[in-house]
Design a protein around this motif. Structure first.
Motif, PDB file in Angstrom:
ATOM      1  N   LEU A  37     -65.119  44.211-106.115  1.00 21.75           N
ATOM      2  CA  LEU A  37     -63.971  44.660-106.910  1.00 21.75           C
ATOM      3  C   LEU A  37     -63.112  45.645-106.126  1.00 21.75           C
ATOM      4  N   ALA A  38     -63.775  46.574-105.445  1.00 19.95           N
ATOM      5  CA  ALA A  38     -63.019  47.551-104.653  1.00 19.95           C
ATOM      6  C   ALA A  38     -62.233  46.850-103.548  1.00 19.95           C
ATOM      7  N   ARG A  41     -59.250  45.158-105.072  1.00 19.55           N
ATOM      8  CA  ARG A  41     -58.261  46.149-105.482  1.00 19.55           C
ATOM      9  C   ARG A  41     -57.484  46.662-104.266  1.00 19.55           C
ATOM     10  N   GLY A  44     -56.230  42.911-102.086  1.00 20.29           N
ATOM     11  CA  GLY A  44     -55.418  41.907-102.767  1.00 20.29           C
ATOM     12  C   GLY A  44     -55.730  40.488-102.313  1.00 20.29           C
ATOM     13  N   GLN A 190     -64.716  38.287-107.543  1.00 22.52           N
ATOM     14  CA  GLN A 190     -63.384  38.474-106.972  1.00 22.52           C
ATOM     15  C   GLN A 190     -62.291  37.941-107.899  1.00 22.52           C
ATOM     16  N   GLY A 193     -61.835  40.517-110.603  1.00 26.54           N
ATOM     17  CA  GLY A 193     -61.087  41.643-110.038  1.00 26.54           C
ATOM     18  C   GLY A 193     -59.600  41.339-109.911  1.00 26.54           C
ATOM     19  N   TYR A 197     -56.986  43.647-111.871  1.00 28.62           N
ATOM     20  CA  TYR A 197     -56.156  44.607-111.140  1.00 28.62           C
ATOM     21  C   TYR A 197     -54.861  43.994-110.645  1.00 28.62           C
ATOM     22  N   THR A 199     -53.003  40.974-107.948  1.00 27.63           N
ATOM     23  CA  THR A 199     -52.734  40.915-106.510  1.00 27.63           C
ATOM     24  C   THR A 199     -51.285  40.463-106.387  1.00 27.63           C
ATOM     25  N   PRO A 204     -51.622  40.896-112.923  1.00 29.78           N
ATOM     26  CA  PRO A 204     -52.746  41.334-113.771  1.00 29.78           C
ATOM     27  C   PRO A 204     -52.577  40.839-115.200  1.00 29.78           C
ATOM     28  N   VAL A 223     -64.841  46.037-115.062  1.00 31.66           N
ATOM     29  CA  VAL A 223     -63.386  46.160-115.266  1.00 31.66           C
ATOM     30  C   VAL A 223     -63.042  46.487-116.719  1.00 31.66           C
ATOM     31  N   THR A 226     -60.051  48.878-118.060  1.00 34.22           N
ATOM     32  CA  THR A 226     -58.787  48.533-117.405  1.00 34.22           C
ATOM     33  C   THR A 226     -58.166  47.338-118.123  1.00 34.22           C
TER      34      THR A 226
ATOM     35  N   ASP B  25     -60.304  57.509-114.203  1.00 36.47           N
ATOM     36  CA  ASP B  25     -61.360  56.818-113.475  1.00 36.47           C
ATOM     37  C   ASP B  25     -62.630  57.612-113.726  1.00 36.47           C
TER      38      ASP B  25
END
Lengths: 437, 437
Positions: A37-38, A41, A44, A190, A193, A197, A199, A204, A223, A226, B25
């Motif tokens: 996920l990071a 984020r 992209g 992915q 994510g 978030y 890309t 999103p 997630v 969010t 966060d």
């Protein structure tokens, strides 16, 4: 497979252990999912392409992430007319049920002259995850997308892994029939994510729904907040409550229909008829000799399957409430008393002509259902996943005089003086106007 | 406080940054919360007592975790008649609104002769978290417990921290009025863990709801799946849309009523009237001189507050949709067009006599609302948090003949042969019966 008998002294211990054995703990994928996920984020589209290369063994560029209209059309053209007709029957029935599900908004004026209510509105956008790999399910596409479409969601994005680049034509045909507005060849954590978030390529969404493996489930968990998510899907389960007046082979196939999904799936027969119990056990063994997915089904049945004999159907219903199964079949002469006694189940299939597979495809209600005992507190996918409520209240001057002083008292008691003053200043203005009149 | 003007070229950038600045966060408390939850899961009551000693500075034994009936009665006896009456007015109105919210079950038979529908049932048990410390809110108790009670939940457990052992009489009075069945003096992540996993003293619940600090929010996120949770609460926000025909002091107090909650709270005025904007700014400054919670309110207003001038109310509504505020006040001559144009808001307060504080206490709709832009995809607390749907379907023999073949086709296409066979075996039996007839 375990044989349990409610009349035996060790029943309670055995039953408790049966319920607990599949307790899934996704802690083991916490860290890799957080990393994925990071990476999505931060990176992209490039991160999506990299993960897709790694997990789905295919080269893709950001420009190629979206499945094109031409690809979708070509895929649909390759599907047989019979299958397209089956898909259409399913879609039509699912649409019809979910349309019936749409709730009414509420608005009324009460005795104090306060108008109040709640208004349902659709989400702007949702993301649908569709599992891929060996079991890319067109039925899942219908079940996820149609409720969103019926609810009025304008943007319905879908992510589906295409391992080795292979598209599933029926999945794409289902997406087109169901009103999906955009499709991406991305899977796993992915994909979740990317939808949460955003890309450069995938904007999103407001809510991510759809079943998936442990990575997908953990990604949805991470997630959450969010974006909205639906219930986290665990392995599938069915409970069949059956009397002696049944074809044992039909029951065996219903149990195996769950078992063939996943080695972690759980199929349980509950019956007051010991003879039927024995016949079903035999029929399962027979079917496993020829079933194409016998390996998966056998693992599930051997490890998690159970046949429970009870004294009567009331006991059966009470056990059902403890299990809170995703699917419940009632194959008994008089299903109504059991139906009425069951409080916790995702979906119920009533009668001898309603195997759970009907609900998977063409019944109408959703097949995305709460698993692993979560039917205690959650529900299947529905239009309610794609709408939300705004409450509202309108008070006239006289209404404020009636209910305002209590608000002032409570606000003062909570030490929230601006709250109290915001009401008091209006009450004072009304008093002045009244005195002046 | 920021002044934004929609006619200025840098408006879009400023507005985007205004929306993003409070993105919370909770990653920083991930690890300590996971430790607390693991300790509660392993250590049960003893862990609860230990955390309560540490965080709430009070000695408690497992036997003392539950607040007794005598303590509750003594607490209620110490509350003034005026406050008890205010609490009762609030509770009665909240009950009445949530009763109106209860949905109908659904059941119909379609053209294929299939009976289908969905049934709403209550959860068996819920756990309510009530924040404590300096701001123990009796109104939160009403707002959390009454919808559960109206929904038909039989067991309503409540956890509230009692720092230094001090009980809040009005919180206990509210719990009694609202139908809470058991109350524990436990707070923080440990309370969430106890309600989710259960201890010897606190039986596990099916769903945990209620607002709380970052630890509570993160704990809810981590137990999600084991139990249901409501939306994770972030800092509070209000948007006031106001025209020039208002008392600036009333608007200022409404903005400060949000701001006094929390330094992270956000209050935004959107107005087409530049003169009103200036007057409200001045009125806020004036009120801050005397407001008891001025320090918190000033930090919130200075850091996150904003006054946005727009050309017209359509622009105001469009900005509201981007903000998706928890609370929205419409203090304009003709609120209906704005009301109709707004798609995303937790709760709307219409007119000049309906400050948001009315909704916090005595309006009727719930004050537990989606914060931090989550009104895009989620709703306030309601009876829907305490009920769930079971769908059901009953097919007769002739119905199965009509819809069954499509299910067989789709199951075969998905490679799920037991699914296909479970339908086919029944169709074959019907054919044989038909041929035999």
């Amino acid at each position: 497979m375990k044989r349990l008998d409610i009349t035996q002294p060790d029943f309670r211990a055995q039953f408790t252990s049966l319920l607990a054995e599949r307790d899934s703990d996704t802690a083991s994928v916490d860290a890799p999912v957080a990393e994925i996920l990071a990476a999505v984020r931060a990176g992209g589209d490039e991160a999506l392409c990299e993960f897709t290369r790694r997990f789905d063994r295919m080269d893709v560029t950001p420009a190629g992430l979206r499945i094109t209209a031409d690809e979708i059309e070509a895929a649909c053209a390759s599907v047989s007319a019979e299958l397209l007709a089956a898909l259409d029957l399913a879609a039509t029935r699912i649409e019809s049920f979910h349309r019936a599900q749409m709730p009414e908004s509420l608005c009324y004026t009460d005795a104090a002259g306060v108008t109040l209510g709640m208004r349902w509105t659709a989400l702007d956008s949702v993301g649908l995850y569709v599992p891929g790999g060996k079991a890319a399910y067109p039925s899942s596409v219908l079940m996820n997308a149609i409720p969103a479409h019926v609810a009025g969601v304008r943007r319905i994005a879908m992510c589906v892994p295409t391992p080795d680049g292979v598209l599933n034509p029926l999945v794409l045909a289902a997406a087109r029939r169901a009103g999906v507005t955009e499709i991406y060849r991305v899977g796993g954590a992915q994909a979740v994510g990317a939808m949460a978030y955003g890309t450069a390529t995938i904007a999103p969404v407001d809510r991510v729904v759809g079943p998936g493996n442990a990575y997908v489930a953990e990604a949805k968990r991470q997630v959450f907040g969010t974006v909205g998510i639906d219930s986290i899907a665990g392995p599938s389960e069915v409970v069949v409550v059956a009397d002696g007046n049944n074809d044992p082979r039909a029951i065996a196939l219903d149990l195996l229909a769950q078992a063939e999904h996943d080695p972690m799936a759980q199929s349980i027969l509950i019956t007051p008829d010991a003879e039927m119990a024995a016949k079903v056990e035999q029929a399962v063994a027979t079917e496993l000799k020829t079933l194409p997915r016998a390996e998966i089904a056998r693992t599930s049945w051997d490890t998690h399957g159970a046949i429970i004999t009870v004294r009567n159907l009331d006991e059966a219903a009470d056990l059902v409430n403890e299990i809170a199964p995703e699917h419940l079949e009632l194959m008994v002469d008089a299903p109504t008393p059991v139906f009425d006694r069951v409080r916790h189940a995702g979906a119920i299939f009533v009668g001898r002509y309603c195997p759970e597979a009907i609900g998977d495809y063409v019944g109408g209600p959703n097949h995305v259902l709460p698993t692993s005992r979560t039917a205690r507190f959650s529900s299947g996918l529905s239009v309610f996943d794609f709408i939300k409520r705004t409450t509202f209240i309108e008070a006239q001057a006289e209404s404020l005089r009636e209910i305002g002083p209590a608000a002032v008292s409570l606000a003062e008691a909570e030490g929230l003086d601006a709250h109290a003053l915001s009401v008091a200043v209006r009450l004072a203005a009304l008093d002045r106007a009244h005195d002046g009149a």
